[in-house]
Design a protein around this motif. Sequence first.
Motif, PDB file in Angstrom:
ATOM      1  N   MET A 156       5.042  -7.521  -0.833  1.00  0.00           N
ATOM      2  CA  MET A 156       4.893  -8.964  -1.033  1.00  0.00           C
ATOM      3  C   MET A 156       5.327  -9.753   0.197  1.00  0.00           C
ATOM      4  N   ASN A 157       6.137  -9.134   1.044  1.00  0.00           N
ATOM      5  CA  ASN A 157       6.580  -9.794   2.278  1.00  0.00           C
ATOM      6  C   ASN A 157       5.522  -9.729   3.379  1.00  0.00           C
ATOM      7  N   VAL A 158       4.484  -8.922   3.141  1.00  0.00           N
ATOM      8  CA  VAL A 158       3.373  -8.848   4.101  1.00  0.00           C
ATOM      9  C   VAL A 158       2.359  -9.921   3.719  1.00  0.00           C
ATOM     10  N   LYS A 159       2.275 -10.972   4.491  1.00  0.00           N
ATOM     11  CA  LYS A 159       1.456 -12.129   4.126  1.00  0.00           C
ATOM     12  C   LYS A 159      -0.010 -11.764   3.933  1.00  0.00           C
ATOM     13  N   ALA A 160      -0.514 -10.811   4.704  1.00  0.00           N
ATOM     14  CA  ALA A 160      -1.930 -10.436   4.612  1.00  0.00           C
ATOM     15  C   ALA A 160      -2.276  -9.817   3.259  1.00  0.00           C
ATOM     16  N   LEU A 161      -1.257  -9.331   2.531  1.00  0.00           N
ATOM     17  CA  LEU A 161      -1.510  -8.673   1.252  1.00  0.00           C
ATOM     18  C   LEU A 161      -1.354  -9.619   0.060  1.00  0.00           C
ATOM     19  N   ILE A 176      -2.621  -7.238  -4.935  1.00  0.00           N
ATOM     20  CA  ILE A 176      -2.778  -6.173  -3.945  1.00  0.00           C
ATOM     21  C   ILE A 176      -1.515  -5.310  -3.864  1.00  0.00           C
ATOM     22  N   PRO A 177      -0.301  -5.907  -3.775  1.00  0.00           N
ATOM     23  CA  PRO A 177       0.910  -5.060  -3.774  1.00  0.00           C
ATOM     24  C   PRO A 177       1.017  -4.157  -5.001  1.00  0.00           C
ATOM     25  N   VAL A 178       0.658  -4.672  -6.175  1.00  0.00           N
ATOM     26  CA  VAL A 178       0.734  -3.873  -7.400  1.00  0.00           C
ATOM     27  C   VAL A 178      -0.251  -2.707  -7.339  1.00  0.00           C
ATOM     28  N   ILE A 179      -1.472  -2.975  -6.896  1.00  0.00           N
ATOM     29  CA  ILE A 179      -2.486  -1.921  -6.812  1.00  0.00           C
ATOM     30  C   ILE A 179      -2.085  -0.863  -5.792  1.00  0.00           C
ATOM     31  N   LEU A 180      -1.564  -1.306  -4.652  1.00  0.00           N
ATOM     32  CA  LEU A 180      -1.122  -0.350  -3.631  1.00  0.00           C
ATOM     33  C   LEU A 180       0.036   0.506  -4.135  1.00  0.00           C
ATOM     34  N   THR A 181       0.917  -0.094  -4.896  1.00  0.00           N
ATOM     35  CA  THR A 181       2.041   0.656  -5.465  1.00  0.00           C
ATOM     36  C   THR A 181       1.529   1.713  -6.442  1.00  0.00           C
ATOM     37  N   MET A 182       0.550   1.348  -7.253  1.00  0.00           N
ATOM     38  CA  MET A 182      -0.063   2.323  -8.159  1.00  0.00           C
ATOM     39  C   MET A 182      -0.696   3.466  -7.369  1.00  0.00           C
ATOM     40  N   LEU A 183      -1.310   3.125  -6.237  1.00  0.00           N
ATOM     41  CA  LEU A 183      -1.933   4.147  -5.396  1.00  0.00           C
ATOM     42  C   LEU A 183      -0.882   5.111  -4.843  1.00  0.00           C
TER      43      LEU A 183
END
Length: 430
Positions: A160-165, A185-192
């Motif tokens: 969440m600290n990555v503004k682009a995401l 996007i952070p939630v989906i990436l975490t699931m990945l």
Amino acid sequence: MDAFMDKLANKMLPFAQKLSENRYLGAIRDAFVTIMPIIIGCSLFTLLNCVFLGKGHYFDQWFGQPFNGVVEMGSAISSAGMSVMALLIVFLVAKNLAERYKMDGSMAATSAVVDFLIVTKFLSTAKLGEFIQTYYLGAAGLFTAFICAIATVEIIRKLMNVKALVIKMPDSVPSGIARSFNSMIPVILTMLIFGIIRLITNAIGMPLNDIIFKGLQQPLSAIVTSPVGLIVIYIFYMLLWGFGIHSAYIIGTPILEPIYLANLTANAALISKGAAATNILTKPFTDGTMFMGGAGNMLALVIAIFIVSKRSDYRDIAKLGFVPALFNISEPIMFGLPVVMNPILIIPMILVTLAGLLIGYISTIVGLMGYTYVLVPWTTPPVIGLFLSSGANVGAALTGVIILVVSVIIYMPFVKVMDKALEAEATNEE
């Protein structure tokens, strides 16, 4: 002695303070506090089934079939809480930790549940379809739940600290919808990430739950429940109390309770199947043998004061603290007498704790006291708590009485010493 106490306090207090301020332990502690009423309720239904209503027990012998439906209902209620304990914990730990970071607690908690299930072993049969064994959702999955909850929150927080995401929505969009898109996007990436972990564990041939259970939970439980481990832990536990620090919130709930609750759940499952329980150390066991009247068996200290102390102020404080001690509330005596920062009383407080542990342990091994498998409220009066938590076992109640008597005997000479010490101080002042 005072100089020694000061030195010991200076070494121990910083460490204790770090533990009490640890955000992860705090999140775990608060999660267990939240589910405690559920676990107690489930345990009480297990007690009813295994002692009164189940096949071959009192009500079944007297009335027979009419109670079969009630037994099934009790089993369903018990399983509904105990068999999914890890699922409840992963949600609550993630929520508590996220809220400490000022994150959206609901989003983090639901994501953590999904991530936990991603790494959990699924089974599939033609008849039943796809399902998960409750073994992985219960006590055996507790440490996996801790790790998944903490990892989910930390990964999402970093991403969440990555503004682009982060997807930014116009101000006109309702805040709830905006928050959902912001974290998408952070939630989906975490699931990945958790999905990749599942791929790796599948390649190894062992699910993450089993890896953590066998590599972390079982070894840690073995260390904590070993004789040396228990002695070290409870000496430290009581020393912290002796310095006025509530040990239960630092060591008990976040570190020891997960292990003790896992043992209790395993015992309850075995008893429900008609098998013999195997775990001596459970939360009701420690509550009933080492915390009669609160930490340090304070009820025994109250009784010792009534028996041997000649000081009216001590007796007055003991009278005030007697009723709270009957419900395992030690603070009136701990801070009113006080026991805190009192080297004369800290010594027997440690001794009665270890004596209660030893007597209870031996009593269980030799068969006098039944294994504990029912989580009763911690405010249940001494002796009664052991009686109920062991399935109305009379030997457990007798063990509680023996521990209480031994604890009173241990405290008595120290109370006399304290009387004389204060008398000597008064004489010197004159």
